[in-house]
Design an enzyme around this catalytic site. Sequence first.
Site, short mmCIF file in Angstrom:
data_model
loop_
_atom_site.label_atom_id
_atom_site.label_comp_id
_atom_site.label_asym_id
_atom_site.label_seq_id
_atom_site.Cartn_x
_atom_site.Cartn_y
_atom_site.Cartn_z
N LYS A 24 0.83 -1.21 0.00
CA LYS A 24 0.00 0.00 0.00
C LYS A 24 0.86 1.26 0.00
CE LYS A 24 -4.39 -1.57 1.51
NZ LYS A 24 -5.55 -1.37 2.39
N LYS B 215 -6.89 -11.46 -8.21
CA LYS B 215 -8.12 -11.55 -7.42
C LYS B 215 -9.14 -10.50 -7.88
CE LYS B 215 -8.87 -10.53 -2.71
NZ LYS B 215 -8.46 -10.47 -1.31
N LYS C 280 -12.26 -4.81 -5.42
CA LYS C 280 -13.09 -3.62 -5.54
C LYS C 280 -12.30 -2.45 -6.11
CE LYS C 280 -12.87 -3.38 -0.51
NZ LYS C 280 -13.64 -3.77 0.64
#
Length: 336
Positions: free
Chosen positions: A115, A197, A200
Site C-alpha cells: 500500500k 483476485k 473492488k
Amino acid sequence: MDTQKKTIFSGIKPSGDLTLGSYIGAIKNWVNLQEEYNCLYCIVDMHAITVRQEPALLRKRSLAQLAQYVACGIDPDKNILYIQSHVPAHAELSWVLGCYTMFGELSRMTQFKDKAAKNEDNINAGLFTYPVLMASDILLYQTHLVPVGEDQKQHVEIARDIAKRFNGVYSETFILPEPFIPKTGARIMSLQEPENKMSKSEMDSDGCICLLDEPDTIMRAFRKAVTDSETCVRFDSENKKGISNLMTIYSVATGKNFEEIENEFDGCGYGDFKLAVGESVVELLRPIREKTQDLLKNKDYLEQLYTEGAMKASRIASKTLDKVYRKVGFVKKPRF
Ligand code: TRP
C-alpha cells in the site's frame, strides 16, 4: 453470547462496493458459521480511512454494507453486526497495543509495503499501524477464529504475536486467535485478468461484479470475460485461468460440481457457457440486490440495527479493555 461456542470475528472495509468475490470468498461462508459460533461481523470504517476516502461515499457505503450483510443472510439476531467507529474500545485498545508492537515488525508487513508503494503521496501513520488496529478488533472479543483470505493471514499472525507478548508480560489476558480459511472459500478472480483476485479497486471495470449490479451490467461483464484459445469447458486452474474461474462461479451459483459442468457444456462454445454463467449470477444476486434496496429504504431500521450491534459489541469489548487498563496500571476508569 453463548459461552460454549467459539468466537469468530471478521470485517470488511467500506472502501469500495462489495463484490461477487467478497460474497463468494467471505460473506457466504459467514452465513454458514452463524449457528455454530458466536460471530461478530464489523464494517471497518476506521481501517478504510488509512487511504483517502470521499466522506459522503464512505458514509453511504458503510450503510449499504450493513444492508448487504443482512441481505446476504447474516441474521442480525444471531450475529453482532456493527460499525467499527461506533465502538471506541477499538481505538482505545489500539493505542495500548501499539506500545507492545515493534517498529520493525510493522515495517515487515507485506500489505503495508504494497500500500505504501501504491500511495506514495500518503504513507500515513494509520497505514503503518493498521495491523495494530486490526489486532485490537480481533483481541477485544477474545476471538478464536478469524475467517480471512490468504492475503490477511499475516495480519492474524501479528495479532497473535502481540497477544502472546502482552500475555507474557501481564499473565493471560487475550485468547490467541487463529486464521480460519474455510474449505469452501473459493477465491474469485477478475473476469478481465483472471490471474488477479477480483478486487473492488477495479470496481468500475468489466473485471469486477458488484453485489448490487443490475442484470445487464452483469451480463455485459460475463460476455466480455477473458477466456483462452482452446474451446473446451474444462477445469485447469494453471492453464485455463479464465474458464476455471467461470466454472468456480457457476458452480457456486448453481451447486453443480466441475464434472457436471464439463458434461453440461461438452461441445458448446465459450459464448454459450459465458451466457449461462452470467444468467446464473444474475439469479444468485437478484434476491440480494432486491433485499438490500428494500433495507436501504428503511433508514430507521438500519440505524436500529447498527445501534444494537454497537451496544452488544461494546459490552463485550469493555470487559477486555477494563482488564487491559488494569493490567498496564491505569487508574480505574470513572463511569460517567
Ligand atoms: N484487513 C482486513 C482486509 O483488508 C479487514 C479487517 C480489519 C479485518 N479488521 C479485521 C478482517 C479483523 C478480519 C478481522 O480484508
